[in-house]
Scaffold this active site. Structure first.
Site, PDB file in Angstrom:
ATOM      1  N   LYS A  23      64.392   4.228  66.053  1.00 41.84           N
ATOM      2  CA  LYS A  23      64.340   2.999  65.168  1.00 41.84           C
ATOM      3  C   LYS A  23      63.340   3.552  64.278  1.00 41.84           C
ATOM      4  O   LYS A  23      62.561   3.916  64.214  1.00 41.84           O
ATOM      5  CB  LYS A  23      64.679   1.785  65.352  1.00 41.84           C
ATOM      6  CG  LYS A  23      65.853   1.419  66.438  1.00 41.84           C
ATOM      7  CD  LYS A  23      65.909  -0.069  66.721  1.00 41.84           C
ATOM      8  CE  LYS A  23      64.870  -0.417  67.673  1.00 41.84           C
ATOM      9  NZ  LYS A  23      65.226  -1.932  67.970  1.00 41.84           N
TER      10      LYS A  23
ATOM     11  N   GLU B  36      58.032   1.212  57.837  1.00 40.22           N
ATOM     12  CA  GLU B  36      57.949   0.106  57.182  1.00 40.22           C
ATOM     13  C   GLU B  36      57.740  -1.186  57.926  1.00 40.22           C
ATOM     14  O   GLU B  36      57.479  -2.283  57.567  1.00 40.22           O
ATOM     15  CB  GLU B  36      59.057   0.004  56.217  1.00 40.22           C
ATOM     16  CG  GLU B  36      59.305   1.074  55.401  1.00 40.22           C
ATOM     17  CD  GLU B  36      60.732   1.029  54.568  1.00 40.22           C
ATOM     18  OE1 GLU B  36      60.757   1.144  53.385  1.00 40.22           O
ATOM     19  OE2 GLU B  36      61.847   1.101  55.098  1.00 40.22           O
TER      20      GLU B  36
END
Lengths: 187, 734
Positions: free
Chosen positions: B691, B695
């Site tokens: 994943k 950010e």
């Protein structure tokens, strides 16, 4: 005009407004020194002039015809890395790499300043500054890293400069992370 | 082409069976020696012969109309090659895959809008000449003050549709425990250290640009569209990118202008935006005004939640900061209202900056959760635990993987979170007030279509090729690790070629989707190669054992070089989103824990320590993943304490468009940061099971700092950043 850079002689006829940085990058093909701001605010252009670190965007080439200029190309090369360059690689003291030549030139100059006993804002005793993480961070704060590799930059410089670590050492952190990986891997 | 779109969950057997054990290790970056020696070349470097330099002229005012441009004085300057204006292809702003800007317009959208290009023999001459261009304008009615503009409550821009489930107003009216607070965040600049730069040259009708860009496959198409030429006539190169942070996802006006200038003067031309011009020609993150409402029962279980915001955009912009993006799946509660309203302004474009939505939205929701915890007298971690949803509370979809509770537990344990958090303002060490705070972290996960080519060369080494970029994220290294893992090679035997739009199309770097998407394409390509190797070994692929360049099966062991037999084995892999991506709700998760000290005399905040635990699926390289997270945490610290783009509402100028006045974190601001991963391979996300990471670190980080400041001082600041002046009046007596 005549220049001595990394021990080599160069002749060039730059515009009289040309900075040492632009001389290197645009006239001599030495693009290792980086331009981040051209205002002396970021430190990406840091080089050594007569052994002292200088923002090369803030000083004119014409002023340095009799000086010894050292850029990142003169610090070490792939396959022949300076101890700091090697430490930056191992400690991941960078991400995008753009500020890195300036960080390393700055660290070379900074370690020499420490050796000479020069104090900084972080020094408790101005006549006998200790060399610790706070000193490294303070003395390296003229070199911005937008990726913010700062903790790793400190780790790399501490290792080469022989300072006392704050809190966990890098090895202890690595060990903790590896244990973390073993204990928590859900396969 | 071995293609696996994510219609069903995927777990490539080749990765599970691998004996190489190289994927996930914290290896040094393979391009490291090039970066630390200055050999790595960025967009403004590796210049072709005969280069000319360009500078861009911007409008001197921020609204109204352009009446005329007088270039005579600039043209007369010795060394000036050309001054270009009025070309119908000249963009007024940034182009991207969704929208093109206005071209050759006389409408002024904002101060510093590009209107002319000066090309000269030298940088200094170009800059000097640009200052001599006179732009005559007619004044317009300016809209520089975002707070003075009418609010459009039904904006037709933005990618995040509003959510309105249940009746939040009724729940707020009927519930005993409610919270209704407004938080504001300022303009943020992406501020990559490498200037936005392009070197452009033409060979016949073919254009090559070396450009500082995160997504060069998209850039190639966008540049072609803007210049009205075929995309196959454009080649974009970006072997190294000196940071992007969202600012380099689109195609800046400077790239198009460099191409036009190179065509006009018949020479290679390069442009780097000066730092102060960057603030006007590159998008920023909008300021936000966020109203957060929470209704909870007496145990702290949330019954309703609202996150409604106002953000700004100029008349040409299509992007709307998706403020509540990270809030959507964060906590339970049936009544939910999430929307973002718009004010139109005459300012430079706002756009996607690192973690659009979450980076600032978490300031609202995670500070509100801290306030609610105090109101209820519940520990802030316990409050979050009680509100952990079992399925996505907006869509009802199952989570692919979600280890948020483990992040809380492990983070609290490692940090030493006390059983009872000291009362605000109660811990003092000399002149320092000490406090702790925490916040949840969440960033939506995306898989984007990506291809890669893997060549098993005659000498048994491998080459990986795609048009991905490495913007400091570690792409070079993780692709080498992925191919090494699949093919049984040490990373020193894998060459990675990136940053060339002639290579197979990848996702590019943005939205934290680059690593998972690109590595998956490499896995799929390698699966094809394993199939071919199995044939040659007269064995089934699952019976192959690959390690350090040797293939073994059925008691026979052969080197890869011998098995390849002179002709390289070449394979393509492709992945992309599918039904499984839609069936599940996907995000990376984490929790931040912070200790700050606030000086009781000056109000100065020092972050003493910060620790986070993160759930990111498979960790592809422990070292580079950690660095990405710590980088985000440092952004959070700077967002909490110092980053603030200030608009002069009289002129539409930024007061502080450079590093001297816009304060990104410096070394002395950032303590040693500690990062831990909870690694659960996410088979719904993409074939490699990773994943997004890049950010996640910023999401919630600043809120954790702000919550710690409140705990230290008892002063709750809701207008970010938390600067000294906002704390001083409320600090206890010295």
């Amino acid at each position: 005009m005549h220049f001595t850079i990394n021990g080599q002689s160069y002749d060039a006829e730059p515009d009289i407004r040309t900075s040492v940085l632009d001389l290197c990058r645009e006239h001599l093909g030495l693009t290792g020194s980086k331009k981040g701001c051209d205002h002396g605010q970021c430190g990406a252009c840091t080089v050594l002039i007569n052994g002292r670190r200088v923002n090369s965007c803030l000083t004119l080439a014409v002023m340095h015809q009799d000086d010894e200029i050292t850029t990142i190309e003169g610090i070490g090369q792939p396959g022949n890395l300076h101890a700091l360059q090697d430490a930056f690689v191992r400690h991941d003291g960078y991400q995008c790499g753009y500020c890195t030549p300036g960080q390393i030139c700055s660290a070379v100059g900074m370690l020499d300043e420490v050796k000479k006993g020069w104090a900084s804002h972080a020094s408790g005793d101005l006549t006998d500054p200790k060399f610790d993480d706070a000193e490294i961070s303070e003395r390296m704060s003229g070199n911005l890293c937008r990726c913010a590799a700062y903790p790793n930059i400190v780790d790399a410089i501490r290792e080469v400069g022989g300072a006392e670590p704050a809190g966990r050492t890098a090895d202890e952190k690595d060990a903790a992370m590896e244990a973390n990986a073993r204990g928590e891997l859900v396969a | 082409m071995n293609e696996h779109v994510m219609d069903v969950a995927c777990r490539p057997a080749g990765l599970d069976r691998s004996k190489q054990g190289v994927l996930g290790l914290g290896l040094d970056r393979i391009e490291g020696p090039a970066k630390v020696t200055g050999v790595a070349d960025y967009a403004y470097e590796a210049t072709p012969d005969g280069i000319a330099y360009a500078a861009i002229v911007g409008t001197p005012v921020g609204s109204g109309r352009i009446l005329g441009i007088d270039v005579r004085a600039a043209e007369a300057l010795p060394g000036v090659i050309a001054v270009i204006q009025g070309d119908p292809r000249m963009p007024a702003g940034e182009s991207n895959s969704r929208a093109l800007p206005k071209f050759d317009t006389d409408v002024i959208l904002h101060l510093g809008q590009p209107v002319a290009i000066v090309v000269a023999e030298d940088q200094a001459i170009a800059r000097d000449a640009a200052a001599l261009v006179v732009v005559r304008t007619e004044a317009g009615e300016d809209r520089f003050d975002v707070e003075a503009q009418p609010v459009d409550t039904k904006p037709e821009i933005g990618f995040l549709p509003p959510v309105d489930k249940g009746d939040l107003d009724a729940v707020m009216a009927d519930t005993a425990v409610t919270l209704d607070r407004t938080y504001t965040t300022p303009v943020h600049f992406p501020a990559a250290l490498e200037p936005h730069a392009t070197t452009a040259w033409w060979e016949g009708d073919r254009l090559t640009v070396r450009t500082s860009n995160q997504v060069i496959g998209g850039a190639r198409k966008t540049i072609a569209k803007a210049l009205k030429i075929d995309a196959d006539k454009v080649r974009a190169l970006a072997p190294y990118v000196g940071g992007g942070f969202g600012g380099k996802t689109g195609v800046g006006a400077e790239a198009i202008l460099a191409a036009i200038a190179a065509e006009v003067v018949g020479r290679p031309v390069k442009i780097a935006l000066p730092r102060r011009q960057t603030a006007y020609m590159v998008h920023h993150r909008s300021h936000t005004i966020q109203r957060v409402r929470i209704a909870a029962d007496e145990h702290g279980v949330i019954l309703g939640m609202g996150h409604e915001s106002v953000v700004a955009q100029n008349d040409d912009g299509e992007f709307l900061e998706p403020v509540p993006f990270g809030t959507l799946p964060l906590y339970r509660g049936d009544a939910r209202r999430f929307k973002t309203d718009l004010v139109r302004v005459d300012l430079p474009a706002s756009g996607a900056v690192r973690a659009p939505g979450e980076a600032v939205g978490t300031f609202g929701v995670e500070c509100a959760m801290d306030e609610l915890a105090e109101q209820l007298g519940i520990d802030p971690i316990e409050l979050r635990r009680r509100n952990e949803p079992e399925t996505d509370p907006v869509s009802g979809k199952p989570f692919s993987t979600r280890r948020m509770l483990d992040c809380y537990t492990q983070g609290a344990e490692r940090f030493g979170w006390p059983a009872s958090v000291p009362a605000p303002g109660s811990v003092r060490e000399g002149e320092w007030l000490v406090g702790i705070g925490m916040a949840a972290s969440l960033r939506g996960n995306f898989t984007v279509e990506a291809q890669a080519r893997v060549r098993l060369e005659a000498d048994g080494r491998a080459t990986v090729e795609c048009d991905m970029t490495d913007i400091g994220t570690g792409t070079y290294t993780i692709l080498a690790q992925t191919a090494g893992e699949m093919l049984g090679l040490p990373v020193s035997d894998v060459t990675v070629r990136l940053g060339d739009s002639d290579l197979p199309a990848s996702a590019g770097s943005g939205g934290s989707f680059g690593a998972g998407s690109a590595c998956s394409a490499v896995v799929l390509a390698c699966e094809d190669i394993l199939g071919e190797l199995a044939l040659r070994m007269n064995a089934a692929p699952e019976d192959l054992s690959l390690h350090d360049g040797c293939v073994s099966a059925g008691g026979r062991s052969v080197t890869l070089a011998d098995l390849v037999r002179g002709e390289p084995i070449v394979a393509m892999g492709k992945t992309g989103p599918g039904a499984e991506s839609k069936r599940t709700s996907q995000a990376s998760h984490g929790a931040h824990f912070v200790e700050v000290a606030v000086n009781a005399v000056t109000g100065e905040t020092r972050v003493r320590r910060m620790l986070g635990v993160f759930d990111v699926g498979r960790v592809l390289n422990r070292k580079t993943a950690t660095s990405q997270i710590t980088g985000g945490m440092a952004w959070g610290i700077a967002y909490a304490l110092s980053e603030e783009g200030i608009v002069d509402t009289r002129t539409g100028a930024f007061v502080n468009p450079d590093f001297g006045e816009y304060h990104v974190a410096v070394n002395a601001d950032i303590p040693q940061l500690e990062v831990h991963f909870i690694e659960e391979i996410d088979t719904s996300a993409n074939p490699v099971g990773a994943k997004g990471v890049g950010e996640l670190g910023i999401s919630g980080a600043g809120a954790a700092v702000a919550n710690a400041i409140y705990n230290a001082t008892g002063v709750r600041v809701r207008d970010f950043p938390v600067t000294l002046d906002k704390l001083l009046a409320g600090l206890p007596a010295v």
